[in-house]
Design an enzyme around this catalytic site. Sequence first.
Site, PDB file in Angstrom:
ATOM      1  N   HIS A   1       0.838  -1.210   0.000  1.00  0.00           N
ATOM      2  CA  HIS A   1       0.000   0.000   0.000  1.00  0.00           C
ATOM      3  C   HIS A   1       0.877   1.267   0.000  1.00  0.00           C
ATOM      4  O   HIS A   1       0.735   2.142  -0.862  1.00  0.00           O
ATOM      5  CB  HIS A   1      -0.906  -0.026   1.233  1.00  0.00           C
ATOM      6  CG  HIS A   1      -1.851   1.132   1.338  1.00  0.00           C
ATOM      7  ND1 HIS A   1      -3.151   1.077   0.894  1.00  0.00           N
ATOM      8  CD2 HIS A   1      -1.672   2.389   1.834  1.00  0.00           C
ATOM      9  CE1 HIS A   1      -3.737   2.245   1.117  1.00  0.00           C
ATOM     10  NE2 HIS A   1      -2.865   3.065   1.685  1.00  0.00           N
ATOM     11  N   GLU A   2       1.799   1.320   0.938  1.00  0.00           N
ATOM     12  CA  GLU A   2       2.659   2.518   1.030  1.00  0.00           C
ATOM     13  C   GLU A   2       3.550   2.625  -0.204  1.00  0.00           C
ATOM     14  O   GLU A   2       3.888   3.735  -0.635  1.00  0.00           O
ATOM     15  CB  GLU A   2       3.497   2.487   2.307  1.00  0.00           C
ATOM     16  CG  GLU A   2       2.689   2.450   3.612  1.00  0.00           C
ATOM     17  CD  GLU A   2       1.630   3.525   3.729  1.00  0.00           C
ATOM     18  OE1 GLU A   2       1.802   4.608   3.121  1.00  0.00           O
ATOM     19  OE2 GLU A   2       0.604   3.288   4.411  1.00  0.00           O
TER      20      GLU A   2
ATOM     21  N   HIS B   1       1.805   4.698  -2.731  1.00  0.00           N
ATOM     22  CA  HIS B   1       1.975   6.137  -2.445  1.00  0.00           C
ATOM     23  C   HIS B   1       3.369   6.599  -2.865  1.00  0.00           C
ATOM     24  O   HIS B   1       3.538   7.670  -3.454  1.00  0.00           O
ATOM     25  CB  HIS B   1       1.827   6.397  -0.932  1.00  0.00           C
ATOM     26  CG  HIS B   1       0.410   6.388  -0.435  1.00  0.00           C
ATOM     27  ND1 HIS B   1      -0.565   7.193  -0.961  1.00  0.00           N
ATOM     28  CD2 HIS B   1      -0.186   5.676   0.564  1.00  0.00           C
ATOM     29  CE1 HIS B   1      -1.716   6.990  -0.309  1.00  0.00           C
ATOM     30  NE2 HIS B   1      -1.510   6.058   0.618  1.00  0.00           N
TER      31      HIS B   1
ATOM     32  N   GLU C   1      -4.550   8.098  -2.794  1.00  0.00           N
ATOM     33  CA  GLU C   1      -5.055   6.834  -2.275  1.00  0.00           C
ATOM     34  C   GLU C   1      -5.338   5.858  -3.417  1.00  0.00           C
ATOM     35  O   GLU C   1      -5.233   4.646  -3.239  1.00  0.00           O
ATOM     36  CB  GLU C   1      -6.315   7.114  -1.448  1.00  0.00           C
ATOM     37  CG  GLU C   1      -6.686   6.051  -0.456  1.00  0.00           C
ATOM     38  CD  GLU C   1      -5.664   5.809   0.663  1.00  0.00           C
ATOM     39  OE1 GLU C   1      -4.812   6.687   0.914  1.00  0.00           O
ATOM     40  OE2 GLU C   1      -5.730   4.719   1.274  1.00  0.00           O
TER      41      GLU C   1
END
Lengths: 505, 505
Positions: free
Chosen positions: B265-266, B269, B295
Amino acid sequence: MTLETVKNDFISHLNKISAYQEALGLIFWDLRTGAPKKAIEQRSEVIGTLSSEVFNLSTSDQMENYIKQLNEHKSELDELTVKMLEECEKEFNRNRKIPEDEFKKYVVLKSKAESVWEEAREQSDFAMFEPYLKELVDTTRRFVGYWGYEGNPYNTLLDMFEPGVTVEVLDEVFGKVREAIVPLVKGIEQSAVKPDTSFIYQQFSKDAQREFSLHVLKELGYDFDAGRLDETVHPFATGLNTGDVRITTRYDELDFRGAIFGTIHECGHALYEQNIDPALTGTPLSGGTSMGIHESQSLFMENFVGRHPEFWKRHLPSLKKFSPEQFKDVSVESFLSGINESKPSLIRVDADELTYTLHIMIRYEIEKGLFNGEYEVSELPDVWNRKYKEYLGVVPSNDAEGILQDVHWSGGSFGYFPSYALGYMHAAQFKNAMLKDIPDFDQHIADGDIAPIKNWMTEKVHRFGKTKKPLDILHEATGEGLNAEYLIKYLQDKYAALYDLEPVK
Amino acid sequence: MTLETVKNDFISHLNKISAYQEALGLIFWDLRTGAPKKAIEQRSEVIGTLSSEVFNLSTSDQMENYIKQLNEHKSELDELTVKMLEECEKEFNRNRKIPEDEFKKYVVLKSKAESVWEEAREQSDFAMFEPYLKELVDTTRRFVGYWGYEGNPYNTLLDMFEPGVTVEVLDEVFGKVREAIVPLVKGIEQSAVKPDTSFIYQQFSKDAQREFSLHVLKELGYDFDAGRLDETVHPFATGLNTGDVRITTRYDELDFRGAIFGTIHECGHALYEQNIDPALTGTPLSGGTSMGIHESQSLFMENFVGRHPEFWKRHLPSLKKFSPEQFKDVSVESFLSGINESKPSLIRVDADELTYTLHIMIRYEIEKGLFNGEYEVSELPDVWNRKYKEYLGVVPSNDAEGILQDVHWSGGSFGYFPSYALGYMHAAQFKNAMLKDIPDFDQHIADGDIAPIKNWMTEKVHRFGKTKKPLDILHEATGEGLNAEYLIKYLQDKYAALYDLEPVK
């Protein structure tokens, strides 16, 4: 505007400078401990912006006004404000005397010179670095002209790192120390004692070295709630604020000494910064009072605690737990004999306790000669090699292990080196004074009960930060001025015992 | 002064703001990853000083002048300068409309409210937090009054995080999504398929989880020369500059999902920030264009890459190497079934892909109601519990697992939550558009050849930074405006397959 308002504004102004410096400190720590390499380009811009801001705030018309207004009412000010005022005034005068465009050029020159030096050292090519060094020396000579000097131009540079110490003082103490060391070095050369150092160069895992380092740091009173231990190529300690004083070390899996003694050394620096009076936080007084006093703290910890025989009687067993094979058959005596081996060498940072000071003296004499007009930059490799032959009996086979080995000059730091040796003398002098208050010093080391030792240093040195001048701290703590005899006596006793030499009367 | 000079001064001014922000970014990263606890007090002062400086520079008379002068010649300016000008003007107007003393009070209130919230959550006591939340809501309502609004007061808050998105838009898309999810949740409840998740809750060492995370990050195209992976309680990604985008994750040795999917997930980003056009560095345009688009990048990586069946066909064998016992008897199918288990739950951050959006909708409806005058703060625990019952069929047994679970409101972040769900919709929409250019998407995942996927995102999204508005990016990349259908279709297909449900026509 009332005096109170001026004073408060002045302190807010200083708090702002201090905040920017703390941010810069963190940025430098981060760059050395693990910032990704592509970070650097833009991070340098950030450093530039914050550093300029610090310079501007320190030399602004506003600062000039504060200094002027507060000086007019100096007698009405509290002691702390007076100290801050004096510190700022000194900095202000130093910076304002240099024409702005020359200062800017100098900043650019330093940053270029540092990367050229790195390259030159890698290629072992002094010629590559020479024009930059020449420019740095010329610029510094010109700056000394702006700043003025008393007695000797080099005094002005010395004063930046060790206020109050002059060429006259150094010539005297270095002369004495040299006179004492040279026969010791000769005696060791001729001694029948040849320490067995083979246990040193054996596999000692990095993780285990780190564990042992942490173990020792705890015992020495390093506060982990106000610091952390990281790994870097060049070990250092950095005090961001008194609640955040970080140290770094380096690990060589085939020579544990760098990590262990490096950690203890940096711990000494860190204990200083962790124990400065928190009331000074955010002011220019919250820092070590000089390079020499700072170095006295690190060398005290490294040599007078970390190399103390009782320290290793206590810690060799735990070292054996961390690296059982390596130390299995090593006794405390042979351990001490091995780690204290003294041998003339080429590289300062790898030098032993005894010969280290000779490395410093060589640099001192070269710097002094440069600013006296005795030497020109082009002669330096020859001068360097001649002095190494004379002082240590060894000659570098190339520039990398000779004149190019240290970073200091590439950053324009002339006058810095003597602090290392001064720190050593201070450390021995503090130790001597401490013994009067803590006569069972050795027993404390044997028991791992370092608190009274640390507290003595906090009481006499740490807590004052920059509110006292280095020579005042020394005098108040030891009852006398700089005195090289304690170091000399320490070295004579230590090496006579280790190498079975005739005791010096 | 020529226009060129004004423009250059303006850009220098922005570079300065950016430099301070980068320093602040590093300070926050450091505080979360390992600053010693005693650092915090003085570090907060540093944060205060730098933040005030950023605020002052953004709202100064000088900024006002730049905006005025540049606006007078807007047609003569290059496109990039116009974008910067617009960005600064928006920020300037927002900040200048609030009376300075109210803004200062608000900053203090937020910092107090955050620590009260922490305490209140620990004690599971909403009453303790209530007066602060009320004050935050009242202040924000008053600020909306200063800022003005169109249609609905809440629109102004939404616009801060997701420019262009309104209550009208959200009501429509959330309505559609809810209509689709509710029958799926019911279907899953009644399904005979009960995933075996026992393999999840087994010992998986932190070091091995970290090794696997690094392995995956490399494959996803995360540039380790422009970032690093650290450990924190709450995972995050932070772009200090495009060459330094750091991510963090957390390790639970009895549930590997947090670390693995958190890291992926990170990474999403981080890929965004690493691939912004470097020409934008040092300007306010070098950042994600909105929370929702940001997001979309993390959720795309987490769900559309990291939960892709081909991804695990490829990676389960390496997972078996890192934790052999745990995964010994786990097939790819049972692995996918286990990690995709869907079950209504109370805590948003632990929710599965399907029910997550329902958590967001609850918060959206509460926020909208608060700023519409429909709800008062005192009613919130009741409203919260009622909505959880209605949407998810579960009721918190206390405030900590209910109304107090999220940090956002304590920091005054109203209008932020919907971005999470919007990002999810954007991600599905990007995926759909990407398939037209990369029809063999699945094969790329199977081969671990993520570059074309990452490059598509860089080409269509990353590189623009804030030079394009979120809805423009979405439209140009996908050929249409916000469309919830892609997410709905994805969820329907995915969960029909996993739980053997009747396919939705």
